[in-house]
Enzyme design. Structure first.
Site, PDB file in Angstrom:
ATOM      1  N   CYS A 165      -8.243   1.981  -0.446  1.00  0.00           N
ATOM      2  CA  CYS A 165      -7.621   1.319   0.674  1.00  0.00           C
ATOM      3  C   CYS A 165      -7.440  -0.035   0.487  1.00  0.00           C
ATOM      4  CB  CYS A 165      -8.395   1.630   2.156  1.00  0.00           C
ATOM      5  SG  CYS A 165      -8.183   0.454   3.264  1.00  0.00           S
ATOM      6  N   CYS A 217       0.920  -1.162   0.055  1.00  0.00           N
ATOM      7  CA  CYS A 217      -0.006   0.071   0.275  1.00  0.00           C
ATOM      8  C   CYS A 217       0.772   1.333   0.012  1.00  0.00           C
ATOM      9  CB  CYS A 217      -0.867   0.003   1.121  1.00  0.00           C
ATOM     10  SG  CYS A 217      -1.794   1.424   1.322  1.00  0.00           S
ATOM     11  N   TYR A 272     -24.648 -11.056  24.074  1.00  0.00           N
ATOM     12  CA  TYR A 272     -23.899 -10.094  23.232  1.00  0.00           C
ATOM     13  C   TYR A 272     -24.243 -10.294  21.951  1.00  0.00           C
ATOM     14  CZ  TYR A 272     -21.267  -9.425  27.690  1.00  0.00           C
ATOM     15  OH  TYR A 272     -21.122  -9.330  29.053  1.00  0.00           O
ATOM     16  N   CYS A 278      -0.301   6.025   7.076  1.00  0.00           N
ATOM     17  CA  CYS A 278      -1.735   5.800   7.549  1.00  0.00           C
ATOM     18  C   CYS A 278      -1.666   4.773   8.650  1.00  0.00           C
ATOM     19  CB  CYS A 278      -2.415   5.097   6.457  1.00  0.00           C
ATOM     20  SG  CYS A 278      -4.243   4.666   6.887  1.00  0.00           S
ATOM     21  N   CYS A 298      -3.397  -0.165   9.057  1.00  0.00           N
ATOM     22  CA  CYS A 298      -2.863  -1.366   9.056  1.00  0.00           C
ATOM     23  C   CYS A 298      -1.221  -1.368   9.717  1.00  0.00           C
ATOM     24  CB  CYS A 298      -2.247  -1.543   7.836  1.00  0.00           C
ATOM     25  SG  CYS A 298      -3.480  -2.153   6.583  1.00  0.00           S
ATOM     26  N   ASP A 329     -19.948 -13.356  23.384  1.00  0.00           N
ATOM     27  CA  ASP A 329     -19.276 -12.633  22.304  1.00  0.00           C
ATOM     28  C   ASP A 329     -18.843 -11.185  22.518  1.00  0.00           C
ATOM     29  OD1 ASP A 329     -17.830 -11.578  20.036  1.00  0.00           O
ATOM     30  OD2 ASP A 329     -19.445 -12.151  18.571  1.00  0.00           O
ATOM     31  N   GLN A 347     -20.073  -8.057  11.903  1.00  0.00           N
ATOM     32  CA  GLN A 347     -18.623  -8.337  11.854  1.00  0.00           C
ATOM     33  C   GLN A 347     -18.223  -7.740  10.565  1.00  0.00           C
ATOM     34  OE1 GLN A 347     -16.812 -10.034  14.079  1.00  0.00           O
ATOM     35  NE2 GLN A 347     -18.289 -10.905  15.555  1.00  0.00           N
ATOM     36  N   CYS A 404     -12.425 -10.267  20.865  1.00  0.00           N
ATOM     37  CA  CYS A 404     -11.837  -9.646  19.970  1.00  0.00           C
ATOM     38  C   CYS A 404     -10.450  -8.918  20.816  1.00  0.00           C
ATOM     39  CB  CYS A 404     -12.578  -8.615  19.260  1.00  0.00           C
ATOM     40  SG  CYS A 404     -13.568  -7.512  20.233  1.00  0.00           S
TER      41      CYS A 404
END
Ligand code: SAM
EC number: 2.1.1.190
Length: 457
Positions: free
Chosen positions: A163, A75, A316, A81, A84, A385, A287, A412
């Site tokens: 992106c 990229c 959740y 940026c 990432c 979750d 998601q 996560c």
């Protein structure tokens, strides 16, 4: 330990590990120096830019011996940026690194010696996976409109035209909207002064349906040039089925406010996961990587080991995605979620998918689970979750009292997952297996699904 390295001096060292932010770790004696963009096993030259008591920060100067896992970041915005962090690391090494983080947390920092930690489930094509882009709007020094993402650890916008990890359609929409906003000379939000109108543009697309929703988030009750904006978008993009205006008058980092209006089209977009269709509202969680979501949910379903007789709680639950997967193999599913709109979606989704053995309730998981306990609901399997902060402690206490034979825990943020699983371990549960699933390629985010079972003693 201070005094081991000095600020502004240049050193040579061997990178022996990664931090959870993806930075390389060099150690002199036992004193760690964190160096962004350095890769494990490399020999590097770095300049020390910050010295603290417990650690120092280095800036990579030259790579003397490169790792075989180093790749050219494809990229053009990668160095500026903050979206990432791992594009310079080959994809299979990223997957290994994410597994290693889970091993570190669960085996080295905690005592889950008997737990099986599987390899990270990756993507075949780990690009253009994001179905949601949250794009801050600003103006540069010359007064031109900027749309992009934030520079790492800042709120400076990096103006971009594409992106590599977002849905390809979003690139086109960004480019055209930038031209439109310039043409209508829209007032943009200034964070420091808390003045100006347009704060963010959010794009959400269904991966399988291609439907897109565009949300304009403003620091004003009205969206100026509303009619022109609608006219332009509907003429330019066939796939945009919904345009929304969200009002956020708060001086905060939270992107969306509590009030939204539909300016054009549908209230929701639809997407498909396996054989299920899901309607998704602007404020509902969904998601962001649908290809990996299917793999994540399949693993969760496998861990749940349902035989059609179980009562399942989906805590959740968002718009009821996992609960829908579970419903086919369970007697009854009870889903709870704090966002009311998401529960409205879950109810509608159950209807569309002909699911009649599920109950969806809006409220805090910690409160609704208590109510269900009082009503005599006894789940054999509980699916959790939670958001990044993990489960609420009252929720865990009630969960332990409900005593399900299995808990499937998607997270996560494995750092809060390990905290919660330790409580369960002290209360007669065993963490059997964990599978990391790469939901966010080229970023340092790690997602895991864990199987936790009640022990007999
Ligand atoms: C990581 S998402 C998971 C959603 C869903 N399981 C899925 O896979 O799409 C976490 C969800 O928890 C919800 N949430 C946050 N705090 C909550 C609480 N105290 N009680 C119930 N739901 C909550 C959020 O709104 C969000 O929808």
């Amino acid at each position: 330990m201070a005094g081991i390295v000095n600020k502004n001096e240049i050193y040579t060292g061997q990178v022996i590990d990664f931090t959870h932010e993806g930075h390389g770790v060099v150690k002199f004696d036992r004193y760690p120096i964190f160096v962004p963009n350095a890769i494990k096993d490399e020999t590097i030259e770095f300049k020390v830019i910050k010295v603290k008591k417990q650690f120092a920060i280095g800036k990579l100067i030259t790579i003397k011996e490169a790792s075989e896992n180093r790749v050219e970041a494809p990229c053009e915005y990668y160095n500026v940026c903050g979206g990432c962090q791992l594009q310079h690391l080959g994809y299979s090494a990223q997957l290994e690194m994410k597994k290693e983080q889970v091993v570190n947390l669960f085996k080295r920092k905690s005592n889950f010696e008997d737990t099986i930690i599987h390899n990270t489930i990756g993507m075949e094509n780990p690009w253009q996976y994001r179905n949601k882009s949250q794009i801050p709007v600003g103006r540069n020094r010359e007064g031109e409109i900027e749309l992009g993402f934030y520079r790492q650890r800042s709120h400076d916008i990096v103006n971009i035209d594409h992106c590599m990890i977002q849905d390809e359609k979003h690139d086109q929409i960004m480019i055209k909207l930038k031209a439109l906003l310039e043409q209508i000379n829209i007032s943009v939000y200034n964070e420091q002064k808390h003045k100006g109108e347009l704060r963010h543009i959010i794009l959400r697309s269904g991966y399988y349906t291609g439907e897109t929703m565009i949300i304009f988030v403003t620091n004003s009750k009205q969206l100026s040039h509303k009619n022109k904006i609608i006219e332009y978008i509907t003429a330019e993009f066939d796939n945009v089925v919904s345009i929304k205006h969200n009002i956020n008058l708060e001086k905060s980092n939270v992107i969306m406010g509590n009030t939204s209006h539909t300016l054009y089209g549908e209230e929701t977009i639809t997407d498909k996961l396996s054989e299920y269709q899901f309607k998704i509202s602007d404020t509902s969680f969904y998601q962001i990587n649908p290809v990996q979501t299917e793999k994540l949910y399949r693993k969760a379903l496998e861990y749940a080991q349902l035989d059609g007789e179980e009562t399942v709680i989906d805590a959740y639950c968002g718009i009821g995605t996992i609960g829908s997967y579970m419903s086919q193999q369970a007697k009854h599913v009870y889903g709870v979620e704090v966002v009311e709109q998401a529960i409205e979606n879950a109810k509608e989704n159950a209807e569309i998918n002909h699911i009649d053995n599920a109950t969806w309730e809006a409220g805090k998981a910690e409160e609704v689970i208590l109510k269900w306990q009082k009503e005599g609901i006894k789940p054999e399997v509980v699916m959790v979750d939670p958001p990044r902060k993990g489960c609420d402690q009252t929720f865990i206490e009630t969960l332990i009292e409900l005593s399900p034979k299995r808990i499937v825990y998607i997270s996560c943020n494995p750092a809060t997952q390990v905290r919660d699983v330790e409580i369960l371990k002290r209360s007669g549960y065993q963490l059997k297996e964990i599978t990391p699933v790469d939901m966010f390629p080229h970023t340092t985010h790690v997602e895991t699904v864990a199987l936790i079972e009640k022990t007999n003693n």
